[in-house]
Scaffold this motif. Structure first.
Motif, PDB file in Angstrom:
ATOM      1  N   ILE A  54      31.841  37.150  46.051  1.00 40.80           N
ATOM      2  CA  ILE A  54      32.978  37.541  45.222  1.00 40.80           C
ATOM      3  C   ILE A  54      34.088  36.545  45.500  1.00 40.80           C
ATOM      4  CG2 ILE A  54      34.686  39.316  44.736  1.00 40.80           C
ATOM      5  CD1 ILE A  54      32.593  41.368  45.615  1.00 40.80           C
ATOM      6  N   SER A  55      34.506  35.832  44.467  1.00 36.70           N
ATOM      7  CA  SER A  55      35.545  34.813  44.636  1.00 36.70           C
ATOM      8  C   SER A  55      36.925  35.436  44.761  1.00 36.70           C
ATOM      9  CB  SER A  55      35.528  33.821  43.474  1.00 36.70           C
ATOM     10  OG  SER A  55      35.695  34.517  42.249  1.00 36.70           O
ATOM     11  N   ALA A  86      39.623  43.820  49.993  1.00 36.22           N
ATOM     12  CA  ALA A  86      39.158  42.429  50.035  1.00 36.22           C
ATOM     13  C   ALA A  86      38.773  42.053  51.462  1.00 36.22           C
ATOM     14  CB  ALA A  86      40.234  41.493  49.494  1.00 36.22           C
ATOM     15  N   ASN A  87      39.577  42.465  52.416  1.00 36.90           N
ATOM     16  CA  ASN A  87      39.270  42.191  53.810  1.00 36.90           C
ATOM     17  C   ASN A  87      37.926  42.822  54.199  1.00 36.90           C
ATOM     18  OD1 ASN A  87      39.573  41.383  56.507  1.00 36.90           O
ATOM     19  ND2 ASN A  87      40.586  43.289  57.020  1.00 36.90           N
ATOM     20  N   ARG A  88      37.700  44.057  53.824  1.00 31.85           N
ATOM     21  CA  ARG A  88      36.447  44.750  54.160  1.00 31.85           C
ATOM     22  C   ARG A  88      35.228  44.080  53.538  1.00 31.85           C
ATOM     23  NH1 ARG A  88      36.471  50.807  53.034  1.00 31.85           N
ATOM     24  NH2 ARG A  88      34.404  50.540  53.900  1.00 31.85           N
ATOM     25  N   LEU A  89      35.427  43.463  52.375  1.00 35.46           N
ATOM     26  CA  LEU A  89      34.315  42.817  51.681  1.00 35.46           C
ATOM     27  C   LEU A  89      34.180  41.329  52.009  1.00 35.46           C
ATOM     28  CD1 LEU A  89      34.788  44.519  48.198  1.00 35.46           C
ATOM     29  CD2 LEU A  89      32.817  44.802  49.731  1.00 35.46           C
ATOM     30  N   GLY A  90      35.106  40.797  52.800  1.00 38.45           N
ATOM     31  CA  GLY A  90      35.074  39.372  53.106  1.00 38.45           C
ATOM     32  C   GLY A  90      35.484  38.502  51.936  1.00 38.45           C
ATOM     33  N   VAL A  91      36.295  39.048  51.054  1.00 36.97           N
ATOM     34  CA  VAL A  91      36.749  38.316  49.868  1.00 36.97           C
ATOM     35  C   VAL A  91      38.070  37.619  50.211  1.00 36.97           C
ATOM     36  CG1 VAL A  91      37.495  38.532  47.473  1.00 36.97           C
ATOM     37  CG2 VAL A  91      35.613  39.940  48.327  1.00 36.97           C
ATOM     38  N   PRO A  92      38.173  36.306  49.968  1.00 36.76           N
ATOM     39  CA  PRO A  92      39.337  35.560  50.428  1.00 36.76           C
ATOM     40  C   PRO A  92      40.578  35.629  49.545  1.00 36.76           C
ATOM     41  CG  PRO A  92      37.802  34.075  49.362  1.00 36.76           C
ATOM     42  CD  PRO A  92      37.142  35.443  49.400  1.00 36.76           C
ATOM     43  N   LEU A  93      40.474  36.244  48.366  1.00 36.20           N
ATOM     44  CA  LEU A  93      41.577  36.147  47.420  1.00 36.20           C
ATOM     45  C   LEU A  93      41.728  37.436  46.616  1.00 36.20           C
ATOM     46  CD1 LEU A  93      43.621  34.174  45.984  1.00 36.20           C
ATOM     47  CD2 LEU A  93      41.767  33.637  44.415  1.00 36.20           C
TER      48      LEU A  93
END
Length: 127
Positions: A54-55, A86-93
């Motif tokens: 996920i970008s 986003a943090n929980r999913l490792g999504v940077p943005l």
């Protein structure tokens, strides 16, 4: 670089279908919108199954700088939730539309932007 697209609105939280579509069409990443806590496990499962990243998580339906301060406050809470997800999913943005208050000057909108976004940026940096 990864090739991806904004995909959420096509599949209405059917994560298996969304990730399968992306995988079948050679996409390497997707942007998803308006998720909540109930979506995390399903999204993680599909990320692991397909290898698609996920970008960004979009929050395009919120307008943080609009003239309705009560709504702005509610929308700030939504953005905070997206940052934590986003943090929980490792999504940077996390991306979103800032909006503006048409009753204020450009300069006053910039000042409001700073006031609203500074704590959101701090939260994102900490997570």
């Amino acid at each position: 670089m990864r090739l991806g697209c904004r995909i959420f609105q096509l599949f209405k939280r059917d994560w298996e279908q969304a990730f399968s579509f992306a995988d079948n069409h050679g996409l390497q990443s997707i942007q998803i919108d308006d998720i909540d806590e109930t979506d995390v496990n399903g999204i993680k499962e599909q990320m692991n199954r397909t290898g698609i990243k996920i970008s960004s998580i979009g929050a395009m339906s919120v307008k943080l700088l609009g003239p309705n301060m009560e709504q702005s406050s509610i929308d700030q809470g939504k953005i905070k939730q997206k940052i934590l997800l986003a943090n929980r999913l490792g999504v940077p943005l996390v991306s979103q539309f800032a909006g503006n208050n048409p009753n204020l000057s450009f300069k006053d909108n910039i000042e409001m932007f700073k006031k609203v976004f500074t704590p959101l940026v701090a939260l994102a940096e900490d997570n």
